[in-house]
Design a protein around this motif. Structure first.
Motif, short mmCIF file in Angstrom:
data_model
loop_
_atom_site.label_atom_id
_atom_site.label_comp_id
_atom_site.label_asym_id
_atom_site.label_seq_id
_atom_site.Cartn_x
_atom_site.Cartn_y
_atom_site.Cartn_z
N ARG A 63 0.82 -1.21 0.00
CA ARG A 63 0.00 0.00 0.00
C ARG A 63 0.85 1.27 0.00
O ARG A 63 0.35 2.37 0.15
N THR A 76 -6.19 -3.82 4.97
CA THR A 76 -6.63 -4.93 4.12
C THR A 76 -7.89 -4.54 3.37
O THR A 76 -8.84 -4.03 3.96
N ASP A 77 -7.90 -4.78 2.06
CA ASP A 77 -9.08 -4.54 1.23
C ASP A 77 -9.89 -5.83 1.22
O ASP A 77 -9.59 -6.77 0.47
N TRP A 78 -10.89 -5.89 2.09
CA TRP A 78 -11.66 -7.12 2.29
C TRP A 78 -12.45 -7.52 1.05
O TRP A 78 -12.57 -8.71 0.75
N SER A 79 -13.00 -6.57 0.32
CA SER A 79 -13.78 -6.92 -0.87
C SER A 79 -12.86 -7.49 -1.96
O SER A 79 -13.24 -8.44 -2.65
N LEU A 80 -11.67 -6.95 -2.09
CA LEU A 80 -10.71 -7.48 -3.07
C LEU A 80 -10.28 -8.90 -2.68
O LEU A 80 -10.15 -9.77 -3.54
#
Length: 178
Positions: A92, A160-164
């Motif tokens: 990131r 953290t990008d949970w949807s990704l």
């Protein structure tokens, strides 16, 4: 399908990511077998038909127990559909060179072990200021300043990008079943 979700964690974010992977697998009607690789326990109770392994990067390395597991199980991992979730804050970063470096962290592990995961996902981790001792909190805060990352040490910060991550699991399951 029974999928082994193996993980190693240092500060807890990778465990949280592995839990989310297992939840996404089960939400799609498959069975997840969540396994802490560092426990030294047996995982082959239910004969997993696929695997998603998750590990954090600290000082440009994955935990030794995780690397050892991958080396030991490489032939099995290569015989079933498998994927890898590499967890690093550098993914990131606002600096292109650091993001590029993070993209290549799995290269040494793959080269040393012979494991060939079909898919790799790079997940950003978290800053766990509330869990760090004084010295580590001071060092991490200084590094966060350089990165323009949150420096409020009174709370933790998750990236953290949970949807990704959920989409990655869906893509892996579709490919594994194809």
């Amino acid at each position: 399908m029974i999928i082994l979700v193996g993980y190693a964690t240092v500060e807890g974010q990778t465990r949280k990511i592995a839990d989310a992977v297992a939840t996404a697998i089960e939400a799609r009607g498959d069975r997840a077998l969540l396994f802490d690789i560092t426990s030294g326990g047996e995982y082959a109770v239910a004969h997993p038909e696929a695997a998603i392994l998750c590990a954090p990067v600290h000082a440009a390395r994955y935990p030794a127990a995780f690397s050892g597991f991958v080396r030991q199980e490489a032939s099995w991992l290569n015989s079933v559909p498998s994927a890898f979730v590499s967890v690093s804050l550098l993914i990131r970063s606002e600096f292109e060179e650091e993001r590029e470096e993070a993209m290549h962290f799995p290269d040494a592990l793959i080269s040393e072990s012979g494991w060939r995961p079909a898919m790799i996902h790079h997940a950003a981790g978290a800053l766990r200021y509330t869990e760090y001792d004084f010295f580590k909190r001071w060092i991490i805060r200084r590094m966060a300043e350089v990165e323009n990352a949150p420096t409020d040490v009174s709370r933790d910060h998750e990236f953290t990008d949970w949807s990704l991550l959920t989409r990655f699991v869906g893509d892996f399951l579709a490919a594994a079943k194809a």
